[in-house]
Design a protein around this motif. Structure first.
Motif, short mmCIF file in Angstrom:
data_model
loop_
_atom_site.label_atom_id
_atom_site.label_comp_id
_atom_site.label_asym_id
_atom_site.label_seq_id
_atom_site.Cartn_x
_atom_site.Cartn_y
_atom_site.Cartn_z
N HIS A 1 0.83 -1.21 0.00
CA HIS A 1 0.00 0.00 0.00
C HIS A 1 0.87 1.26 0.00
O HIS A 1 0.56 2.24 -0.68
N ALA A 2 1.95 1.25 0.78
CA ALA A 2 2.84 2.41 0.84
C ALA A 2 3.49 2.66 -0.52
O ALA A 2 3.60 3.80 -0.97
N ALA A 3 3.93 1.58 -1.19
CA ALA A 3 4.56 1.73 -2.51
C ALA A 3 3.55 2.26 -3.52
O ALA A 3 3.87 3.14 -4.33
N SER A 4 2.32 1.74 -3.47
CA SER A 4 1.28 2.23 -4.38
C SER A 4 0.97 3.70 -4.12
O SER A 4 0.79 4.48 -5.06
N ALA A 5 0.92 4.07 -2.85
CA ALA A 5 0.63 5.46 -2.50
C ALA A 5 1.73 6.39 -3.00
O ALA A 5 1.44 7.50 -3.48
N GLU A 6 2.98 5.96 -2.92
CA GLU A 6 4.07 6.78 -3.44
C GLU A 6 3.95 6.96 -4.95
O GLU A 6 4.16 8.05 -5.48
N ARG A 7 3.63 5.88 -5.64
CA ARG A 7 3.49 5.98 -7.11
C ARG A 7 2.33 6.90 -7.48
O ARG A 7 2.44 7.74 -8.38
N LEU A 8 1.20 6.72 -6.80
CA LEU A 8 0.02 7.51 -7.15
C LEU A 8 0.21 9.00 -6.85
O LEU A 8 -0.18 9.85 -7.65
N THR A 9 0.79 9.32 -5.70
CA THR A 9 0.98 10.74 -5.38
C THR A 9 2.03 11.38 -6.29
O THR A 9 1.90 12.55 -6.68
N ALA A 10 3.07 10.61 -6.65
CA ALA A 10 4.08 11.15 -7.57
C ALA A 10 3.46 11.38 -8.95
O ALA A 10 3.71 12.41 -9.60
N LEU A 11 2.64 10.43 -9.41
CA LEU A 11 1.96 10.60 -10.69
C LEU A 11 1.04 11.81 -10.65
O LEU A 11 1.00 12.61 -11.60
#
Length: 203
Positions: A153-163
């Motif tokens: 979840h943390a890795a997904s959140a980093e990708r989504l917020t960076a995108l």
């Protein structure tokens, strides 16, 4: 925060959105806020204090407008849904809406982030604000996809917020239509939800 203090940081957000962090001058800020420079220094001590409080204001304002019903769905007559997935999508997609407040907030956030490349004094505050944002999105992902793991979840959140930050810059600079930016972000949420599995594990 007092009304006068809030008005100063609101004015600082406007100035940063218009001129960038390097263009923020206390004299212009005083004029924008309708106060004296002495009052600004009384409330914030120095320029770093102004930037720190402005960054916090931007985050709080984003928290507020991303918690409101999506105006595009409301305009289409869609009833607000309270599912965890809907909360996740709303928290992200409402960062991409054509309102003066969101444009100003997103532009100021982008200016603060870009300036941190050159102004190391901004980095710690930005890192904390970013960490908080990523953590909030990771929590929403956890509720929407409870079978996933916290690291995933943390890795997904980093990708989504960076995108989202990248899409916001392209939209605000006129190189990407708003509808397309929102579509791409929605597709990214779909992809992350489909692939939200422990880090290092592939299907």
């Amino acid at each position: 925060m007092s009304d006068r203090r809030t008005e100063i940081v609101r004015a600082a957000t406007r100035v940063i959105a218009r001129r960038g962090v390097r263009g923020l001058r206390v004299g212009e800020l005083a004029s924008e806020a309708g106060v004296s420079t002495a009052l600004i220094y009384y409330h914030f001590t120095d320029r770093a204090g102004i930037l720190r409080e402005t960054l916090a204001f931007i985050g709080e304002r984003a928290d507020r407008y991303t918690a409101e019903p999506d105006p595009e769905n409301a305009a289409r007559g869609h009833r607000a849904q309270q599912s965890p997935r809907s909360e996740l999508e709303q928290a992200l997609l409402l960062e991409l809406q054509n309102s003066a407040e969101v444009r100003e907030n997103s532009t100021a956030w982008g200016e603060l982030r870009a300036s941190a490349v050159f102004e190391s004094s901004l980095r710690d505050d930005l890192a904390r604000a970013t960490h908080t944002w990523v953590h909030e999105i990771a929590e929403l992902l956890g509720r929407a996809h409870p079978a996933g793991t916290a690291p995933a979840h943390a890795a997904s959140a980093e990708r989504l917020t960076a995108l989202l930050e990248g899409l916001s810059v392209r939209w605000l600079s006129g190189s990407l239509p708003l509808d397309r930016a929102r579509t791409l972000l929605g597709e990214a949420v779909d992809a992350e939800m489909a692939g939200c599995r422990p880090v290092g594990i592939r299907p």
